[in-house]
Design an enzyme around this catalytic site. Structure first.
Site, PDB file in Angstrom:
ATOM      1  N   ASN A  42       0.841  -1.207   0.000  1.00  0.00           N
ATOM      2  CA  ASN A  42       0.000   0.000   0.000  1.00  0.00           C
ATOM      3  C   ASN A  42       0.874   1.255   0.000  1.00  0.00           C
ATOM      4  OD1 ASN A  42       0.586  -0.920   2.698  1.00  0.00           O
ATOM      5  ND2 ASN A  42      -0.936   0.456   3.536  1.00  0.00           N
ATOM      6  N   GLU A  52       0.508   5.285   0.650  1.00  0.00           N
ATOM      7  CA  GLU A  52      -0.387   6.335   1.153  1.00  0.00           C
ATOM      8  C   GLU A  52       0.039   7.710   0.639  1.00  0.00           C
ATOM      9  OE1 GLU A  52      -0.735   5.706   5.406  1.00  0.00           O
ATOM     10  OE2 GLU A  52      -2.059   3.985   5.035  1.00  0.00           O
ATOM     11  N   CYS A  97      -4.290   0.880  -2.263  1.00  0.00           N
ATOM     12  CA  CYS A  97      -4.091  -0.363  -1.515  1.00  0.00           C
ATOM     13  C   CYS A  97      -3.077  -1.271  -2.201  1.00  0.00           C
ATOM     14  CB  CYS A  97      -5.400  -1.135  -1.418  1.00  0.00           C
ATOM     15  SG  CYS A  97      -6.654  -0.359  -0.398  1.00  0.00           S
ATOM     16  N   GLU A 125      -3.274  -4.392  -2.956  1.00  0.00           N
ATOM     17  CA  GLU A 125      -3.863  -5.252  -3.995  1.00  0.00           C
ATOM     18  C   GLU A 125      -3.921  -4.525  -5.334  1.00  0.00           C
ATOM     19  OE1 GLU A 125      -4.963  -4.572  -0.996  1.00  0.00           O
ATOM     20  OE2 GLU A 125      -6.276  -6.122  -0.189  1.00  0.00           O
ATOM     21  N   CYS A 152     -10.395  -4.597   0.693  1.00  0.00           N
ATOM     22  CA  CYS A 152     -11.451  -3.598   0.887  1.00  0.00           C
ATOM     23  C   CYS A 152     -12.439  -3.669  -0.285  1.00  0.00           C
ATOM     24  CB  CYS A 152     -10.858  -2.197   1.033  1.00  0.00           C
ATOM     25  SG  CYS A 152     -10.365  -1.448  -0.536  1.00  0.00           S
TER      26      CYS A 152
HETATM   27  N1  THU Z   1      -5.201  -1.330   2.791  1.00  0.00           N
HETATM   28  C1  THU Z   1      -4.691  -2.146   1.824  1.00  0.00           C
HETATM   29  O1  THU Z   1      -3.620  -1.886   1.269  1.00  0.00           O
HETATM   30  N2  THU Z   1      -5.403  -3.233   1.488  1.00  0.00           N
HETATM   31  C2  THU Z   1      -6.546  -3.637   2.092  1.00  0.00           C
HETATM   32  O2  THU Z   1      -7.121  -4.637   1.702  1.00  0.00           O
HETATM   33  C3  THU Z   1      -7.100  -2.869   3.212  1.00  0.00           C
HETATM   34  C4  THU Z   1      -6.457  -1.549   3.456  1.00  0.00           C
HETATM   35  C5  THU Z   1      -4.413  -0.170   3.189  1.00  0.00           C
HETATM   36  C6  THU Z   1      -4.967   1.157   2.786  1.00  0.00           C
HETATM   37  C7  THU Z   1      -4.327   2.067   3.817  1.00  0.00           C
HETATM   38  O3  THU Z   1      -3.032   2.424   3.357  1.00  0.00           O
HETATM   39  C8  THU Z   1      -4.161   1.209   5.058  1.00  0.00           C
HETATM   40  O4  THU Z   1      -4.308  -0.123   4.599  1.00  0.00           O
HETATM   41  C9  THU Z   1      -5.185   1.500   6.144  1.00  0.00           C
HETATM   42  O5  THU Z   1      -6.453   1.478   5.642  1.00  0.00           O
END
Ligand code: THU
Length: 133
Positions: free
Chosen positions: A42, A44, A53, A55, A86
């Site tokens: 991920n 940010e 994310c 994925e 998500c």
């Molecule tokens: N996140 C993912 O990378 N994948 C998921 O399936 C759930 C959430 C990340 C997004 C964000 O950077 C952090 O987790 C918190 O939500």
């Protein structure tokens, strides 16, 4: 490829994630039909909603390299339990990888939980709706 091995790749991918705001590291390893693996972590952004994310990073890397057929995606996170994708990622996986893909979640004890995307996203929206227009 054995799914335990794919899960190990997702755990490794987690170490390259860049989540300075949530500090929640997620790693993904996407397996193609031809047994190639694309990794994602991920990423940010200070404008929080621009975060991507793990994925989706893995899927977009693979698609942009010309891959179109996928078998499975493994997901690892900092949570002690399993980290399911998500809602936004479920939709992207549905559109770009198909509902038959295996989604492998790995917890910190390295146990696996394996579900079909169709179980995680029943009654999906898809391009079949748009082609009717
Ligand atoms: N996140 C993912 O990378 N994948 C998921 O399936 C759930 C959430 C990340 C997004 C964000 O950077 C952090 O987790 C918190 O939500």
């Amino acid at each position: 490829m054995d799914y335990k091995e794919l899960a190990e790749k997702a755990i490794k991918a987690k170490s390259k994630a860049l989540p300075p705001y949530s500090n929640f590291h997620v790693g993904a390893a996407l397996l193609t039909e031809n047994e190639k693996i694309y990794l994602g972590g991920n990423i940010e952004n200070s404008s929080y909603s621009l975060t991507v994310c793990a994925e989706r990073v893995a899927v977009f890397k693979a698609i942009s390299e010309g891959e179109r057929k996928f078998k499975a995606i493994a997901i690892a996170s900092d949570d002690t339990g399993f980290c399911p994708p998500c809602g936004a990622c479920r939709q992207v996986l549905q559109d770009l990888c198909g509902s038959d893909i295996d989604v492998i979640m790995v917890n910190q004890k390295k146990e696996l939980k394996i579900l079909k995307l169709s179980e995680l996203l029943p009654l999906p929206f898809g391009d079949d709706k748009l082609k009717k227009l």
